[in-house]
Design an enzyme around this catalytic site. Structure first.
Site, PDB file in Angstrom:
ATOM      1  N   HIS A  82      22.537  27.668  11.597  1.00 40.12           N
ATOM      2  CA  HIS A  82      21.703  28.849  11.405  1.00 40.12           C
ATOM      3  C   HIS A  82      21.766  29.292   9.945  1.00 40.12           C
ATOM      4  CE1 HIS A  82      19.674  32.598  12.293  1.00 40.12           C
ATOM      5  NE2 HIS A  82      20.596  33.223  11.581  1.00 40.12           N
ATOM      6  N   THR A 106       0.840  -1.199   0.000  1.00 39.93           N
ATOM      7  CA  THR A 106       0.000   0.000   0.000  1.00 39.93           C
ATOM      8  C   THR A 106       0.872   1.245   0.000  1.00 39.93           C
ATOM      9  OG1 THR A 106      -1.660  -1.181   1.283  1.00 39.93           O
ATOM     10  CG2 THR A 106      -1.800   1.233   1.287  1.00 39.93           C
TER      11      THR A 106
HETATM   12  C1  LIG Z   1      -3.469   7.281   1.344  1.00 47.27           C
HETATM   13  C2  LIG Z   1      -2.519   6.734   2.373  1.00 47.27           C
HETATM   14  C3  LIG Z   1      -1.478   7.512   2.815  1.00 47.27           C
HETATM   15  C4  LIG Z   1      -0.583   7.008   3.756  1.00 47.27           C
HETATM   16  N1  LIG Z   1       0.439   7.807   4.172  1.00 47.27           N
HETATM   17  C5  LIG Z   1       1.324   7.334   5.080  1.00 47.27           C
HETATM   18  C6  LIG Z   1       2.423   8.122   5.491  1.00 47.27           C
HETATM   19  O1  LIG Z   1       2.601   9.253   5.044  1.00 47.27           O
HETATM   20  N2  LIG Z   1       3.284   7.606   6.388  1.00 47.27           N
HETATM   21  C7  LIG Z   1       3.120   6.341   6.909  1.00 47.27           C
HETATM   22  O2  LIG Z   1       3.941   5.919   7.740  1.00 47.27           O
HETATM   23  N3  LIG Z   1       2.075   5.576   6.539  1.00 47.27           N
HETATM   24  C8  LIG Z   1       1.191   6.033   5.634  1.00 47.27           C
HETATM   25  N4  LIG Z   1       0.146   5.245   5.229  1.00 47.27           N
HETATM   26  C9  LIG Z   1       0.002   3.916   5.856  1.00 47.27           C
HETATM   27  C10 LIG Z   1       0.958   2.914   5.204  1.00 47.27           C
HETATM   28  O3  LIG Z   1       0.678   2.829   3.829  1.00 47.27           O
HETATM   29  C11 LIG Z   1       0.808   1.587   5.875  1.00 47.27           C
HETATM   30  O4  LIG Z   1       1.001   1.732   7.264  1.00 47.27           O
HETATM   31  C12 LIG Z   1       1.826   0.597   5.333  1.00 47.27           C
HETATM   32  O5  LIG Z   1       1.676   0.414   3.948  1.00 47.27           O
HETATM   33  C13 LIG Z   1       1.687  -0.740   6.049  1.00 47.27           C
HETATM   34  O6  LIG Z   1       2.653  -1.606   5.563  1.00 47.27           O
HETATM   35  P1  LIG Z   1       2.418  -3.168   5.581  1.00 47.27           P
HETATM   36  O7  LIG Z   1       3.645  -3.760   4.985  1.00 47.27           O
HETATM   37  O8  LIG Z   1       1.981  -3.598   6.912  1.00 47.27           O
HETATM   38  O9  LIG Z   1       1.159  -3.417   4.619  1.00 47.27           O
HETATM   39  P2  LIG Z   1       0.885  -3.033   3.106  1.00 47.27           P
HETATM   40  O10 LIG Z   1       1.714  -1.909   2.654  1.00 47.27           O
HETATM   41  O11 LIG Z   1      -0.585  -2.898   3.008  1.00 47.27           O
HETATM   42  O12 LIG Z   1       1.369  -4.306   2.303  1.00 47.27           O
HETATM   43  C14 LIG Z   1       0.757  -5.552   2.472  1.00 47.27           C
HETATM   44  C15 LIG Z   1       0.966  -6.359   1.212  1.00 47.27           C
HETATM   45  O13 LIG Z   1       0.513  -7.676   1.439  1.00 47.27           O
HETATM   46  C16 LIG Z   1      -0.079  -8.177   0.259  1.00 47.27           C
HETATM   47  N5  LIG Z   1      -0.956  -9.286   0.632  1.00 47.27           N
HETATM   48  C17 LIG Z   1      -2.068  -9.229   1.416  1.00 47.27           C
HETATM   49  N6  LIG Z   1      -2.586 -10.456   1.577  1.00 47.27           N
HETATM   50  C18 LIG Z   1      -1.784 -11.304   0.889  1.00 47.27           C
HETATM   51  C19 LIG Z   1      -1.794 -12.707   0.688  1.00 47.27           C
HETATM   52  N7  LIG Z   1      -2.724 -13.487   1.231  1.00 47.27           N
HETATM   53  N8  LIG Z   1      -0.837 -13.255  -0.090  1.00 47.27           N
HETATM   54  C20 LIG Z   1       0.133 -12.480  -0.666  1.00 47.27           C
HETATM   55  N9  LIG Z   1       0.191 -11.142  -0.493  1.00 47.27           N
HETATM   56  C21 LIG Z   1      -0.751 -10.572   0.278  1.00 47.27           C
HETATM   57  C22 LIG Z   1      -0.799  -6.969  -0.307  1.00 47.27           C
HETATM   58  O14 LIG Z   1      -1.033  -7.111  -1.689  1.00 47.27           O
HETATM   59  C23 LIG Z   1       0.177  -5.838   0.020  1.00 47.27           C
HETATM   60  O15 LIG Z   1       1.062  -5.588  -1.059  1.00 47.27           O
HETATM   61  C24 LIG Z   1      -0.742   5.698   4.268  1.00 47.27           C
HETATM   62  C25 LIG Z   1      -1.801   4.896   3.817  1.00 47.27           C
HETATM   63  C26 LIG Z   1      -2.669   5.395   2.874  1.00 47.27           C
HETATM   64  C27 LIG Z   1      -3.787   4.521   2.394  1.00 47.27           C
END
Ligand SMILES: Cc1cc2nc3c(=O)[nH]c(=O)nc-3n(C[C@H](O)[C@H](O)[C@H](O)COP(=O)(O)OP(=O)(O)OC[C@H]3O[C@@H](n4cnc5c(N)ncnc54)[C@H](O)[C@@H]3O)c2cc1C
Length: 489
Positions: free
Chosen positions: A465, A46
């Site tokens: 500064h 994401t």
């Molecule tokens: C609009 C927006 C703006 C954001 N801005 C910020 C920011 O400025 N700063 C910040 O720190 N956070 C921000 N976030 C939050 C951040 O995107 C998430 O906290 C972060 O992406 C979480 O990382 P993750 O690896 O846990 O999950 P994700 O990034 O969601 O990745 C999970 C991955 O797992 C995959 N997956 C899921 N299920 C399966 C499965 N069964 N088999 C194989 N693959 C699978 C998905 O396809 C995905 O690619 C933002 C979120 C959004 C929506």
């Protein structure tokens, strides 16, 4: 097992290639573990594809346009024309560069990449289904697993995603035309960041929020400059309302979003039946729903591996990122709040290191958070009241950006740096910043907490500064009663 099926094995299986999963995989690769990373959609998750990176790219681009258009005071008279397709191409280029980089880094660290959707078969096996017709599936046995499947946006009744005019944040970040008007449901950080992007693109934005203020969870003094700037941008707010339904407008373009007073909606269980004259009706071209995110834990057959979730669907972990099943770890959004990319990456590293036998653990005390609104907010550690509740005798120091030479030279001097420390020994306990570059400045105070620095340490560190970072030093000096460029209380 399917007859004729091949089962392969791996020491460490990581499910999900977002900032939690790919970081866990790369770190495990650095530690010479045999690792397989399964991703069903796009490397970078994401964050890189639909969240942090595209949103920050559009925030920067629209800020540049807005600043150029409002710089008369600096003697600049400009009326920038926005080419949305060009802006989106640039944003997509940034995303592609980063996601390509993730794939290359994984390969360079000997991470086996497997495209497909994983679900548990038992506590040492997953089945991975490959997408596309006839692509089939395969079984994978593992010694250790890291679940990093992230989160997805919460849907509200009658506003199902799946096509315009109801947008989630991913769709809003990929629009092909600028909507004339937009209702944003939810004044959390995603709603507020995108509200200001669209306002700067020229959209009439109304934010609908069921609570009575923006950015729930943040102190009122931090929110004030953000709300003021949003008002200045022409963003309208309707607090205390819950969006209940939308419908087409007879004979007119666009849609009508109907909202009920939040208490009434709660009493009705969210139904649209409410007192007619208390209803709010907002006409708009589109509606963006940004009411929070929920963990992707329900599609993994976790029970087959004996993995438990809490009542919100998050997988609880200990400070080693370990789930209730000893050899299975969880990291990132699926493992709970705060749902932030850097928190996920930190957990991913801990999981990999623990699997490799290293004494790693995660300490949330110095976990920073940033909101990329206009102006930005950055926080870390405890607020004054949290420090008080935790039994400290908090002392605070504050420095306003209007007294910072550098802030004035940027034309952006709203906000302040506030530092919280223990009065007894001076240890920095927390900090909050609202103002220019707050997301960058907060890193110094995260480091201060991590290193166990005192107010004296921060105050006696010579800062360049003229920089915004001098405000951090002056806030520490103010807590000690000897700031130079503001009056000490
Ligand atoms: C609009 C927006 C703006 C954001 N801005 C910020 C920011 O400025 N700063 C910040 O720190 N956070 C921000 N976030 C939050 C951040 O995107 C998430 O906290 C972060 O992406 C979480 O990382 P993750 O690896 O846990 O999950 P994700 O990034 O969601 O990745 C999970 C991955 O797992 C995959 N997956 C899921 N299920 C399966 C499965 N069964 N088999 C194989 N693959 C699978 C998905 O396809 C995905 O690619 C933002 C979120 C959004 C929506």
């Amino acid at each position: 097992m399917v007859v004729g099926d091949v089962t392969t094995g791996t020491d460490v299986l990581v499910i999900g290639a977002g900032p939690a999963g790919y970081v866990a995989a790369i770190r495990a690769g650095q530690l010479d573990l045999d690792i397989t990373l399964v991703e069903r959609d796009a490397y970078g998750g994401t964050c890189l594809n639909y969240g942090c990176i595209p949103s920050k790219a559009l925030i920067t681009a629209t800020d540049i346009a807005h600043e150029a258009a409002t710089a008369e005071e600096m003697g600049i008279h400009a009326d920038p024309a926005i080419d949305l397709a060009g802006m989106m191409d640039w944003k997509d280029g940034v995303v592609d560069q980063l996601t390509g980089g993730v794939e290359k880094l994984c390969k360079a660290n000997q991470v086996n990449l497997l495209e497909g959707t994983a679900h548990f078969v038992d506590e040492n096996t997953v089945r991975v289904s490959h997408s596309g017709d006839g692509q089939g599936s395969e079984s994978l046995e593992f010694e250790h697993a890291v679940i990093a499947t992230g989160s997805r946006p919460i849907e509200i009744p009658n506003f199902e995603y799946g096509g315009e005019p109801v947008l989630d944040s991913k769709q809003a970040l990929a629009l092909e035309s600028v909507p004339d008007s937009l209702v944003v449901v939810g004044a959390g950080y995603i709603g507020m960041e995108l509200a200001s992007v669209f306002a700067k693109l020229g959209t009439d934005v109304t934010v609908l929020e069921m609570l009575d203020s923006i950015l729930p969870g943040y102190d009122a003094d931090l929110k004030r400059p953000v709300k003021q700037r949003a008002n200045d941008l022409g963003i309208d707010f309707e607090f205390g309302y819950t969006a209940s339904e939308w419908h087409d407008r007879d004979g007119a373009d666009g849609i009508r979003v109907v909202a009920e007073p939040a208490e009434q909606a709660a009493a009705d269980g969210g139904s649209a039946e409410t007192v007619e004259d208390e209803r709010l009706e907002l006409d708009a071209e589109k509606v963006l729903v940004a009411v929070g995110r929920q963990p992707v834990s329900d599609t993994l057959d976790l029970a087959e591996a004996g993995i438990e979730t809490n009542d919100r669907g998050f997988i609880d972990t200990d400070s080693h990122a370990r789930t209730n099943v000893d050899h299975i770890f969880a990291a990132g959004d699926v493992a709970g709040e705060p749902m932030l990319a850097h928190k996920g990456s930190a957990e991913g590293k801990v999981a990999a290191e623990v699997i490799a036998g290293e004494p790693a653990a995660l300490d949330h005390q110095a976990m920073p958070a940033a909101v990329f609104t206009d102006p930005e907010i950055g926080t870390v550690g405890m607020t004054e009241s949290e420090a008080d509740e935790a039994g400290f005798e908090p002392v605070t120091g504050q420095f306003p950006f209007r007294a910072s030479g550098r802030a004035l030279t940027t034309g952006d001097a709203d906000g302040f740096v506030k530092i919280v420390a223990d009065d007894e020994d001076g240890y920095v306990l927390g900090a909050s910043i609202v103002g220019p570059e707050a997301s960058e400045l907060i890193a110094e105070l995260a480091l201060a907490i991590e290193l166990g620095a005192t107010l004296e340490d921060v105050a006696s560190t010579v800062h360049t500064h003229p920089t915004l970072s001098e405000a951090v030093m002056e806030a520490a000096e103010n807590a000690l009663g000897h700031a130079i460029h503001t009056l000490n209380r």
